[in-house]
Design an enzyme around this catalytic site. Structure first.
Site, PDB file in Angstrom:
ATOM      1  N   ARG A  73       1.238  -1.364   0.201  1.00 16.04           N
ATOM      2  CA  ARG A  73      -0.150   0.055  -0.435  1.00 16.04           C
ATOM      3  C   ARG A  73       1.126   1.485   0.052  1.00 16.04           C
ATOM      4  O   ARG A  73       1.715   1.111   0.255  1.00 16.04           O
ATOM      5  CB  ARG A  73      -0.958  -0.104   1.400  1.00 16.04           C
ATOM      6  CG  ARG A  73      -1.822  -1.088   1.907  1.00 16.04           C
ATOM      7  CD  ARG A  73      -2.661  -1.542   2.121  1.00 16.04           C
ATOM      8  NE  ARG A  73      -3.705  -2.394   2.342  1.00 16.04           N
ATOM      9  CZ  ARG A  73      -3.645  -3.608   2.721  1.00 16.04           C
ATOM     10  NH1 ARG A  73      -2.475  -3.905   2.811  1.00 16.04           N
ATOM     11  NH2 ARG A  73      -4.495  -4.475   2.095  1.00 16.04           N
ATOM     12  N   HIS A  84      -0.775  -2.400  -4.465  1.00 16.14           N
ATOM     13  CA  HIS A  84      -0.152  -3.680  -5.293  1.00 16.14           C
ATOM     14  C   HIS A  84      -0.414  -3.317  -7.377  1.00 16.14           C
ATOM     15  O   HIS A  84      -0.870  -3.701  -7.612  1.00 16.14           O
ATOM     16  CB  HIS A  84      -1.807  -5.224  -5.429  1.00 16.14           C
ATOM     17  CG  HIS A  84      -0.649  -5.467  -4.295  1.00 16.14           C
ATOM     18  ND1 HIS A  84       0.043  -5.247  -3.343  1.00 16.14           N
ATOM     19  CD2 HIS A  84      -2.249  -6.461  -3.551  1.00 16.14           C
ATOM     20  CE1 HIS A  84       0.074  -6.196  -2.610  1.00 16.14           C
ATOM     21  NE2 HIS A  84      -0.983  -6.740  -2.322  1.00 16.14           N
ATOM     22  N   HIS A 135       2.889 -12.853  -5.133  1.00 10.42           N
ATOM     23  CA  HIS A 135       1.854 -12.761  -5.213  1.00 10.42           C
ATOM     24  C   HIS A 135       1.086 -14.694  -4.636  1.00 10.42           C
ATOM     25  O   HIS A 135      -0.090 -14.320  -4.723  1.00 10.42           O
ATOM     26  CB  HIS A 135       0.692 -11.579  -5.156  1.00 10.42           C
ATOM     27  CG  HIS A 135      -0.526 -11.521  -3.827  1.00 10.42           C
ATOM     28  ND1 HIS A 135      -0.779 -12.220  -4.210  1.00 10.42           N
ATOM     29  CD2 HIS A 135      -0.050 -10.122  -3.347  1.00 10.42           C
ATOM     30  CE1 HIS A 135      -1.292 -11.792  -1.903  1.00 10.42           C
ATOM     31  NE2 HIS A 135      -0.678 -10.142  -2.336  1.00 10.42           N
ATOM     32  N   SER A 136       2.273 -15.503  -4.397  1.00  9.99           N
ATOM     33  CA  SER A 136       1.698 -16.917  -4.981  1.00  9.99           C
ATOM     34  C   SER A 136       0.920 -17.048  -3.349  1.00  9.99           C
ATOM     35  O   SER A 136       1.387 -17.013  -2.208  1.00  9.99           O
ATOM     36  CB  SER A 136       2.595 -17.509  -5.545  1.00  9.99           C
ATOM     37  OG  SER A 136       3.041 -17.672  -7.044  1.00  9.99           O
ATOM     38  N   TYR A 137       0.113 -18.179  -2.523  1.00 13.04           N
ATOM     39  CA  TYR A 137      -1.110 -18.516  -2.014  1.00 13.04           C
ATOM     40  C   TYR A 137       0.318 -20.174  -1.492  1.00 13.04           C
ATOM     41  O   TYR A 137      -0.703 -20.672  -2.003  1.00 13.04           O
ATOM     42  CB  TYR A 137      -2.272 -18.326  -1.714  1.00 13.04           C
ATOM     43  CG  TYR A 137      -2.800 -16.516  -1.692  1.00 13.04           C
ATOM     44  CD1 TYR A 137      -3.271 -16.589  -0.484  1.00 13.04           C
ATOM     45  CD2 TYR A 137      -3.207 -16.086  -3.117  1.00 13.04           C
ATOM     46  CE1 TYR A 137      -3.806 -15.077  -0.403  1.00 13.04           C
ATOM     47  CE2 TYR A 137      -2.873 -14.915  -2.982  1.00 13.04           C
ATOM     48  CZ  TYR A 137      -3.880 -14.493  -1.799  1.00 13.04           C
ATOM     49  OH  TYR A 137      -4.772 -12.802  -1.747  1.00 13.04           O
ATOM     50  N   ASP A 169      -0.521 -10.132   8.536  1.00  8.67           N
ATOM     51  CA  ASP A 169      -0.367  -9.219   6.891  1.00  8.67           C
ATOM     52  C   ASP A 169       0.751  -8.285   7.507  1.00  8.67           C
ATOM     53  O   ASP A 169       0.192  -6.539   7.037  1.00  8.67           O
ATOM     54  CB  ASP A 169      -2.004  -8.492   6.808  1.00  8.67           C
ATOM     55  CG  ASP A 169      -2.255  -7.994   4.767  1.00  8.67           C
ATOM     56  OD1 ASP A 169      -0.801  -8.680   4.487  1.00  8.67           O
ATOM     57  OD2 ASP A 169      -2.969  -7.950   5.274  1.00  8.67           O
ATOM     58  N   GLU A 222       5.663 -12.463   0.749  1.00  6.75           N
ATOM     59  CA  GLU A 222       5.657 -11.493  -0.140  1.00  6.75           C
ATOM     60  C   GLU A 222       7.200 -10.920  -0.338  1.00  6.75           C
ATOM     61  O   GLU A 222       7.591  -9.585   0.482  1.00  6.75           O
ATOM     62  CB  GLU A 222       4.971 -10.041  -0.875  1.00  6.75           C
ATOM     63  CG  GLU A 222       3.445 -11.326  -0.888  1.00  6.75           C
ATOM     64  CD  GLU A 222       2.654 -10.037  -0.374  1.00  6.75           C
ATOM     65  OE1 GLU A 222       2.306  -9.183  -1.129  1.00  6.75           O
ATOM     66  OE2 GLU A 222       1.479 -10.713  -0.135  1.00  6.75           O
TER      67      GLU A 222
END
Length: 349
Positions: free
Chosen positions: A80, A105, A179-181, A252, A313
């Site tokens: 952000r 992003h 941004h892979s989960y 986060d 990330e």
């Protein structure tokens, strides 16, 4: 080593391709040239079962409608930016607002929403694909014409490497990430609450109510943010620490890395035995425990839900453009930007 390519659809008459990299041990990575999205990572568990360890969809249309950045490359700047603006050399730049009054992003049409040129690579025991994109001056409000390359490569050591390269003709902020989960249970059979994480990090960034760093770096000691020894993700989701509660029960948060290219990020799932070791050039890693994933739709037949995946990330610190004390993410005209993050897949038996 293998590299395969197949067309999976098109956007505005531009073809979209899927590329599958496979090594001699059966590890597979599939990605597409829309957003450089990683759609699958197939790795073995301790029983020898090969299963997918990332969240992803089966169709291009689902990725085009996705709002969670599944598997995508993020840019120009990850995270952000407060009030969607920053000052550079006395000039104020206003970015697109895509999260209330803030920018996140890369904006409305960030790097995750464009089609990249792609070229397959194969050399010795390395299989890969290189993506290229030209981001024009003023795109999403950012200054400078930017030429970007992202390469994915897989080798026979079960190492997957992401390399980011760029060049600009005008000073601009740049801090890219993927941004892979991840979900090491395999084919999403469980959530990630019992995964453990270990970080070489002694400080994390305090967030304000808009989830933007306040500028304060807090020590992890005696908090649920202490990952200097293995800690379960669940410990943060049940915590009453104000920062865990603030982000929706979990993490986060940006963590400042105290080591680079020294097994500084280690994710494990004891039941499957799978391990993921990450090493990077970057100063930080954002640990996001999927707190905002909603009970809407599904991912390859599995209902989407909170804590189904975890993002790690690697990038510069969020809102660094407005925090002079943070390491700079500004690259100058003619300066070569490059960053590497390596993922090593393993098994604890």
């Amino acid at each position: 080593m293998e590299v395969k390519k197949e067309q999976i659809g098109e956007i505005d008459r531009n073809p979209v391709y899927a590329f599958t990299l496979k090594n001699d041990h059966g590890v597979e990575i599939t990605c597409i040239n829309y957003g450089c999205i990683i759609t699958k990572m197939i790795t073995p568990d301790k029983q020898g079962n090969f299963e997918n360890i990332v969240l992803g969809y089966d169709t291009l249309e689902e990725y085009m409608m996705d709002s969670t950045y599944l598997g995508a490359v993020i840019g120009r700047v990850g995270g952000r930016i407060k009030d969607a603006q920053f000052e550079l050399d006395g000039e104020i730049y206003t970015l697109s607002k895509n999260e209330k009054d803030n920018h996140i992003h890369g904006g409305i049409k960030g790097f995750n929403r464009v089609i990249w040129d792609a070229e397959m690579l194969k050399k010795g025991d390395i299989a890969g694909v290189q993506f290229k994109y030209f981001s024009p001056d003023g795109e999403e409000g950012y200054p400078g014409n930017l030429e970007v390359k992202v390469s994915y490569s897989l080798n026979n050591e079960n190492e997957f490497v992401i390399r980011y390269d760029a060049m600009t003709d005008k000073k601009t902020p740049l801090s890219m990430t993927n941004h892979s989960y991840f979900n090491l249970s395999g084919n999403l059979r469980r959530d990630i609450l019992d995964h453990t994480l270990k970080l070489k990090s002694e400080k994390f960034l305090e967030l304000d109510p808009a989830l933007i760093p306040t500028g304060e770096m807090l020590h992890v000691g005696n908090t649920p943010f202490d990952f200097t020894h293995e800690r379960s993700i669940k410990s943060g989701t049940v915590s009453t620490h104000p920062q865990n509660v603030l982000v929706g029960e979990g993490y986060d948060h940006p963590f400042c890395l105290s080591n680079n290219h020294n097994e500084e990020i280690v994710l494990k799932d004891s039941e499957s035995g799978r391990t993921l070791i990450m090493e990077t050039d970057e100063v930080g890693v954002i640990v996001y425990s999927g707190n905002s994933l909603r009970n809407e739709g599904n991912v390859r037949g599995v209902p989407m839900r909170k804590h189904l995946g975890i993002c790690l990330e690697t990038q510069g610190l969020p809102n660094a453009v407005n925090q002079p004390a943070f390491p700079s993410i500004i690259i100058d005209r003619g300066q070569k930007y490059n960053s590497v993050t390596k993922y090593r897949f393993g098994i604890d038996r």
